[in-house]
Design a protein around this motif. Structure first.
Motif, PDB file in Angstrom:
ATOM      1  N   VAL A 227       3.032   7.706   4.928  1.00 42.55           N
ATOM      2  CA  VAL A 227       4.306   6.984   4.841  1.00 42.55           C
ATOM      3  C   VAL A 227       5.150   7.541   3.698  1.00 42.55           C
ATOM      4  O   VAL A 227       6.345   7.804   3.851  1.00 42.55           O
ATOM      5  N   VAL A 228       4.506   7.739   2.556  1.00 46.08           N
ATOM      6  CA  VAL A 228       5.216   8.263   1.390  1.00 46.08           C
ATOM      7  C   VAL A 228       5.825   9.630   1.699  1.00 46.08           C
ATOM      8  O   VAL A 228       6.907   9.972   1.207  1.00 46.08           O
ATOM      9  N   ARG A 229       5.161  10.398   2.548  1.00 46.68           N
ATOM     10  CA  ARG A 229       5.672  11.720   2.932  1.00 46.68           C
ATOM     11  C   ARG A 229       7.083  11.617   3.508  1.00 46.68           C
ATOM     12  O   ARG A 229       7.930  12.467   3.252  1.00 46.68           O
ATOM     13  N   HIS A 230       7.344  10.557   4.264  1.00 50.87           N
ATOM     14  CA  HIS A 230       8.664  10.377   4.877  1.00 50.87           C
ATOM     15  C   HIS A 230       9.677   9.782   3.901  1.00 50.87           C
ATOM     16  O   HIS A 230      10.885   9.903   4.122  1.00 50.87           O
ATOM     17  N   LEU A 231       9.180   9.124   2.863  1.00 53.41           N
ATOM     18  CA  LEU A 231      10.076   8.400   1.951  1.00 53.41           C
ATOM     19  C   LEU A 231      10.051   8.988   0.539  1.00 53.41           C
ATOM     20  O   LEU A 231      10.472   8.330  -0.416  1.00 53.41           O
ATOM     21  N   LYS A 232       9.583  10.203   0.416  1.00 55.72           N
ATOM     22  CA  LYS A 232       9.427  10.805  -0.915  1.00 55.72           C
ATOM     23  C   LYS A 232      10.760  10.975  -1.639  1.00 55.72           C
ATOM     24  O   LYS A 232      10.793  11.077  -2.872  1.00 55.72           O
ATOM     25  N   ASN A 233      11.855  10.998  -0.900  1.00 59.30           N
ATOM     26  CA  ASN A 233      13.179  11.135  -1.527  1.00 59.30           C
ATOM     27  C   ASN A 233      13.807   9.793  -1.890  1.00 59.30           C
ATOM     28  O   ASN A 233      14.949   9.752  -2.364  1.00 59.30           O
ATOM     29  N   LEU A 234      13.086   8.713  -1.655  1.00 60.05           N
ATOM     30  CA  LEU A 234      13.606   7.399  -2.000  1.00 60.05           C
ATOM     31  C   LEU A 234      13.828   7.293  -3.507  1.00 60.05           C
ATOM     32  O   LEU A 234      12.957   7.627  -4.310  1.00 60.05           O
ATOM     33  N   SER A 235      15.001   6.822  -3.882  1.00 55.69           N
ATOM     34  CA  SER A 235      15.325   6.613  -5.291  1.00 55.69           C
ATOM     35  C   SER A 235      15.841   5.197  -5.456  1.00 55.69           C
ATOM     36  O   SER A 235      16.796   4.790  -4.771  1.00 55.69           O
ATOM     37  N   HIS A 236      15.194   4.436  -6.342  1.00 54.75           N
ATOM     38  CA  HIS A 236      15.563   3.030  -6.508  1.00 54.75           C
ATOM     39  C   HIS A 236      15.069   2.556  -7.872  1.00 54.75           C
ATOM     40  O   HIS A 236      14.008   2.974  -8.343  1.00 54.75           O
ATOM     41  N   PRO A 237      15.807   1.652  -8.541  1.00 48.65           N
ATOM     42  CA  PRO A 237      15.421   1.215  -9.889  1.00 48.65           C
ATOM     43  C   PRO A 237      14.262   0.230  -9.934  1.00 48.65           C
ATOM     44  O   PRO A 237      13.725  -0.023 -11.018  1.00 48.65           O
ATOM     45  N   ASN A 238      13.872  -0.345  -8.789  1.00 50.00           N
ATOM     46  CA  ASN A 238      12.792  -1.335  -8.804  1.00 50.00           C
ATOM     47  C   ASN A 238      11.869  -1.135  -7.594  1.00 50.00           C
ATOM     48  O   ASN A 238      12.021  -1.804  -6.569  1.00 50.00           O
ATOM     49  N   ILE A 239      10.914  -0.214  -7.733  1.00 49.40           N
ATOM     50  CA  ILE A 239       9.944   0.035  -6.672  1.00 49.40           C
ATOM     51  C   ILE A 239       8.621  -0.623  -7.056  1.00 49.40           C
ATOM     52  O   ILE A 239       8.095  -0.404  -8.160  1.00 49.40           O
TER      53      ILE A 239
ATOM     54  N   MET B  26      -1.237  14.704  -3.785  1.00 55.21           N
ATOM     55  CA  MET B  26      -0.080  15.206  -4.522  1.00 55.21           C
ATOM     56  C   MET B  26       1.191  14.451  -4.137  1.00 55.21           C
ATOM     57  O   MET B  26       2.020  14.135  -5.000  1.00 55.21           O
ATOM     58  N   ILE B  27       1.339  14.147  -2.832  1.00 60.65           N
ATOM     59  CA  ILE B  27       2.509  13.391  -2.380  1.00 60.65           C
ATOM     60  C   ILE B  27       2.552  12.023  -3.069  1.00 60.65           C
ATOM     61  O   ILE B  27       3.584  11.599  -3.607  1.00 60.65           O
ATOM     62  N   VAL B  28       1.421  11.305  -3.051  1.00 57.83           N
ATOM     63  CA  VAL B  28       1.364   9.968  -3.653  1.00 57.83           C
ATOM     64  C   VAL B  28       1.504  10.060  -5.167  1.00 57.83           C
ATOM     65  O   VAL B  28       2.220   9.264  -5.793  1.00 57.83           O
TER      66      VAL B  28
ATOM     67  N   ALA C 143       0.848  -1.196   0.000  1.00 56.44           N
ATOM     68  CA  ALA C 143       0.000   0.000   0.000  1.00 56.44           C
ATOM     69  C   ALA C 143       0.885   1.248   0.000  1.00 56.44           C
ATOM     70  O   ALA C 143       1.958   1.277   0.628  1.00 56.44           O
ATOM     71  N   LEU C 144       0.428   2.244  -0.741  1.00 59.19           N
ATOM     72  CA  LEU C 144       1.112   3.539  -0.755  1.00 59.19           C
ATOM     73  C   LEU C 144       0.298   4.510   0.089  1.00 59.19           C
ATOM     74  O   LEU C 144      -0.607   5.178  -0.407  1.00 59.19           O
TER      75      LEU C 144
ATOM     76  N   TRP D 163      -3.672  -1.747  -2.272  1.00 56.89           N
ATOM     77  CA  TRP D 163      -4.619  -2.313  -1.319  1.00 56.89           C
ATOM     78  C   TRP D 163      -6.048  -1.848  -1.536  1.00 56.89           C
ATOM     79  O   TRP D 163      -6.978  -2.436  -1.006  1.00 56.89           O
ATOM     80  N   GLY D 164      -6.248  -0.783  -2.237  1.00 62.10           N
ATOM     81  CA  GLY D 164      -7.613  -0.274  -2.448  1.00 62.10           C
ATOM     82  C   GLY D 164      -7.720   1.171  -2.031  1.00 62.10           C
ATOM     83  O   GLY D 164      -7.908   2.060  -2.868  1.00 62.10           O
ATOM     84  N   TYR D 165      -7.591   1.438  -0.731  1.00 56.97           N
ATOM     85  CA  TYR D 165      -7.742   2.820  -0.266  1.00 56.97           C
ATOM     86  C   TYR D 165      -6.685   3.724  -0.874  1.00 56.97           C
ATOM     87  O   TYR D 165      -6.919   4.907  -1.146  1.00 56.97           O
ATOM     88  N   ASP D 166      -5.468   3.178  -1.079  1.00 57.44           N
ATOM     89  CA  ASP D 166      -4.385   3.993  -1.620  1.00 57.44           C
ATOM     90  C   ASP D 166      -4.665   4.406  -3.062  1.00 57.44           C
ATOM     91  O   ASP D 166      -4.264   5.487  -3.506  1.00 57.44           O
ATOM     92  N   LEU D 167      -5.371   3.558  -3.807  1.00 51.98           N
ATOM     93  CA  LEU D 167      -5.737   3.883  -5.181  1.00 51.98           C
ATOM     94  C   LEU D 167      -6.993   4.753  -5.222  1.00 51.98           C
ATOM     95  O   LEU D 167      -6.994   5.834  -5.804  1.00 51.98           O
ATOM     96  N   TYR D 168      -8.064   4.272  -4.592  1.00 49.67           N
ATOM     97  CA  TYR D 168      -9.361   4.935  -4.728  1.00 49.67           C
ATOM     98  C   TYR D 168      -9.483   6.173  -3.852  1.00 49.67           C
ATOM     99  O   TYR D 168      -9.821   7.253  -4.337  1.00 49.67           O
ATOM    100  N   ASN D 169      -9.232   6.032  -2.538  1.00 53.65           N
ATOM    101  CA  ASN D 169      -9.458   7.145  -1.619  1.00 53.65           C
ATOM    102  C   ASN D 169      -8.417   8.253  -1.761  1.00 53.65           C
ATOM    103  O   ASN D 169      -8.719   9.414  -1.533  1.00 53.65           O
TER     104      ASN D 169
END
Length: 296
Positions: free
Chosen positions: A79-91, A145-147, A74-75, A96-102
């Protein structure tokens, strides 16, 4: 380099999820489990680390490049707010549902509620209505916007074997066309069914409505429809063991008012075996969601 670094919540299904990944890639996974409040579903283990403070997210950023894949279960915007600077070639994003729809689709006009006024139950009960409403709108836009910005870094979209959700996402957000669909299922279905349900038949005429106390289940509309049809002596079960307390009270009060003694809310968690046996006492299951929930 290890296989997967997992970012997940302290949820009731996660122990089975960890078991599955360990069966496929033993000793190749590390699990960062986010805990909130008193909920402690996930069992401690050598490769399980609990995130309980905002400052601990830095540890994930520090070790991320030591793994081939970063897997978000789930995104969640907070949580993404704390990890927004994460850089990786395979994320990987296991949706889960709420992360997409809500968090994403609802802001583009996707409807979740039969009665839009029901969404006020999700507002902060500690604030006056106007302030709670404004806070909800601002935080909702912020986390969207963060997500949205973070999804641009994601490579694999994994909607738990629901094949129509990537096309749905792209219909609202065509800029995510870079996402590659991958199938996943969290655990073997026979493990969930258990001996209680495998090759069994229902032995009653009960009715189940929804699976949780989340208001996106549109419970009240279902109760009213059942009442108009007449339920006679049939029991109407509604599992509300998890979800916001305001929603639980709302569902319970309306359930009793509309269905009377036929209504039986299931407020506490049960052992899986007991719950499966209760399922056999029903032959009708109604889910009022306007979106995918609980794995389809």
């Amino acid at each position: 380099m290890k296989r997967c670094l997992h970012i997940m919540f302290d949820e009731k299904i996660i122990n089975r999820t960890i078991k599955m990944f360990e069966m496929v890639y033993p000793y190749e996974n590390t699990y960062y489990v986010i805990r909130k409040g008193e909920t402690h579903h996930v069992l401690p283990a050598q490769n399980v680390f609990f995130i309980e403070k905002d400052s601990q997210y830095q540890e994930i950023l520090d070790v991320a490049n030591g793994y081939k894949y970063i897997v978000f279960h789930a995104l969640h915007g907070q949580v993404v707010r704390h990890l927004k600077n994460l850089s990786h070639p395979n994320i990987c994003w296991i949706e889960w549902g709420y992360d997409l729809y809500n968090q994403l689709l609802v802001h583009k006009g996707y409807e979740l509620f039969e009665n839009p006024c029901a969404s006020k139950l999700l507002l902060d009960p500690k604030l006056p209505f106007v302030f709670a409403y404004i806070k909800s709108k601002i935080s909702g836009f912020y986390y969207k916007m963060i997500v949205r910005n973070f999804v641009k870094k994601v490579h694999y979209f994994m909607p738990d074997s629901t094949p129509d959700e990537l096309p749905l996402l792209l219909n609202y957000y065509p800029e995510f066309s870079h996402l590659e669909h991958k199938d996943i299922f969290y655990y073997p279905i026979d493990e969930i069914l258990g001996n209680e349900l495998m090759e069994k038949r229902c032995n009653g005429n009960g009715i189940f409505v929804n699976h949780s106390a989340y208001i996106t289940g549109n419970h009240i509309g279902v109760y009213k429809k059942l009442a108009s049809l007449g339920v006679d002596n049939r029991i109407v079960y509604s599992p509300i063991s998890y979800g916001p307390e305001t929603c639980k009270s709302y569902i319970k009060d309306n359930g009793y008012n509309i269905l009377g003694d036929n209504f039986v809310p299931l407020e506490n968690y049960m052992p899986l075996e007991k719950y499966n046996k209760l399922l056999l006492s029903a032959n009708v299951f109604i889910y009022g969601h306007w979106r995918q929930e609980a794995v389809g």
